[in-house]
Design an enzyme around this catalytic site. Structure first.
Site, PDB file in Angstrom:
ATOM      1  CE1 TYR A 169      -3.742   2.484   0.856  1.00  0.00           C
ATOM      2  CE2 TYR A 169      -2.164   3.351   2.445  1.00  0.00           C
ATOM      3  CZ  TYR A 169      -3.341   3.485   1.736  1.00  0.00           C
ATOM      4  OH  TYR A 169      -4.120   4.599   1.891  1.00  0.00           O
ATOM      5  CE  LYS A 229      -3.084   5.571  -1.102  1.00  0.00           C
ATOM      6  NZ  LYS A 229      -4.145   6.189  -1.930  1.00  0.00           N
ATOM      7  CB  ILE A 236      -9.721   8.378   7.717  1.00  0.00           C
ATOM      8  CG1 ILE A 236      -8.709   9.412   7.188  1.00  0.00           C
ATOM      9  CG2 ILE A 236     -11.137   8.934   7.643  1.00  0.00           C
ATOM     10  CD1 ILE A 236      -8.620  10.696   7.988  1.00  0.00           C
ATOM     11  CB  THR A 285     -12.995   4.260   6.523  1.00  0.00           C
ATOM     12  OG1 THR A 285     -11.690   3.667   6.549  1.00  0.00           O
ATOM     13  CG2 THR A 285     -12.894   5.660   5.947  1.00  0.00           C
TER      14      THR A 285
END
Length: 301
Positions: free
Chosen positions: A198, A202, A233, A235
């Site tokens: 990941y 980015k 965040i 989520t």
């Protein structure tokens, strides 16, 4: 540790002064009727961005993989006041889908029923003001197990599809003096454990879009690139992944979404949410060994 305390204090003072002197130039009225394509909009930050754009009266196309969830988000956007809202289901792992989505948005946004009728007599061109690149592929939060194929797949979803969509949208954004808004992560600036593939995607976004922004500026392009770097965040997917690994504070998805929208509307080149990331980033290269020590103690294994 005295050096660390001194450098961190300097970074914190700089961040506080920046926050104090900075004024919010965002005008929500500027988004009324704006033509916006939001990717990864069926859940999380993308879904919240779609709702904010709807409240501001924008024309919106949302996309993600799950059609039934997109239908629900579309209905809510319409109820919140979107001037127009459409959806298109797509899988960004498929090389043809990024271009297909952009073409759909450019063709459809800006139309109304009268223009649809008139289009029988002449061709009416749509357009795009904001391309919001937010989608990501699922990746485990775990020690890398050597799975190169997963990383290759993730690079297509999280990185290459962003390039494909940008390439397809640039002519329309050039015409409208529009913006490409790239939603990234703190992990695109600073690595952490358990997120190798990941983080790689980015970091790739930072390198490519940083270079593209220079090139657009050098040729006096009308297009603005806004890079948005987010901390943790709240989520559902993020909370599930980090459970048991860390107790870091998560920040509201709705606030993060609004921050991203404001950054794009005011054509900021680079922004961080929450603002406390500024001192972290400003001191990262000065004292990397200290931050490595801190990172190793933030996570449990």
């Amino acid at each position: 540790m005295k050096l660390f305390a001194k450098v961190l204090a300097m970074g914190a003072v700089g961040a506080v002064l920046t926050a104090f002197l900075w004024t919010d130039k965002f005008d929500s009225g500027s988004l009324k009727g704006a033509r916006v394509l939001v990717t990864g909009a069926s859940t999380g930050i993308g879904e919240q961005m779609a709702y904010h754009y709807a409240r501001f009266g924008a024309q919106i196309v949302i996309t993600a993989r799950r059609e039934h969830v997109l239908q629900q988000a579309t209905e809510k956007c319409a109820s919140l006041g979107a001037q127009m809202v459409l959806y298109i289901a797509a899988d960004m792992a498929h090389p043809s889908d990024p271009h297909r989505v952009v073409k759909f948005a450019v063709d459809k946004l800006g139309r109304n029923k009268l223009m649809e009728l008139l289009s029988l007599a002449f061709v009416f061109a749509g357009g795009l003001d904001y391309l919001v690149l937010n989608h990501i592929g699922s990746s485990p939060f775990a020690i890398w197990d050597g799975d190169v194929e997963h990383t290759r797949w993730l690079m297509q979803v999280n990185f290459l599809s962003y390039l494909q969509m940008t390439a397809a949208a640039l002519p329309s954004l050039e015409h409208s003096r529009g913006s490409a808004i790239v939603v990234s992560s703190l992990l695109g600036k600073m690595s952490s454990p358990f997120a190798g593939p990941y983080a790689a995607t980015k970091f790739a976004l930072s390198g490519f879009f940083g270079s593209l922004r220079h090139e657009l500026s050098m040729r006096n392009s009308n297009v603005t690139i806004s890079m948005c770097f987010l901390g943790l965040i709240d989520t559902q997917s993020a909370m599930e992944k980090i459970r048991g690994y860390t107790n870091m504070t998560a920040h509201p998805a709705s606030e993060a979404a609004l921050h991203i929208i404001k950054a794009g509307a005011t054509q900021q080149w680079e922004t961080f949410y929450p603002w406390t990331l500024y001192p972290l980033i400003s001191t990262r290269d000065m004292i990397p060994f200290v931050w490595d020590f801190i990172i190793w103690n933030i996570y449990r294994y």
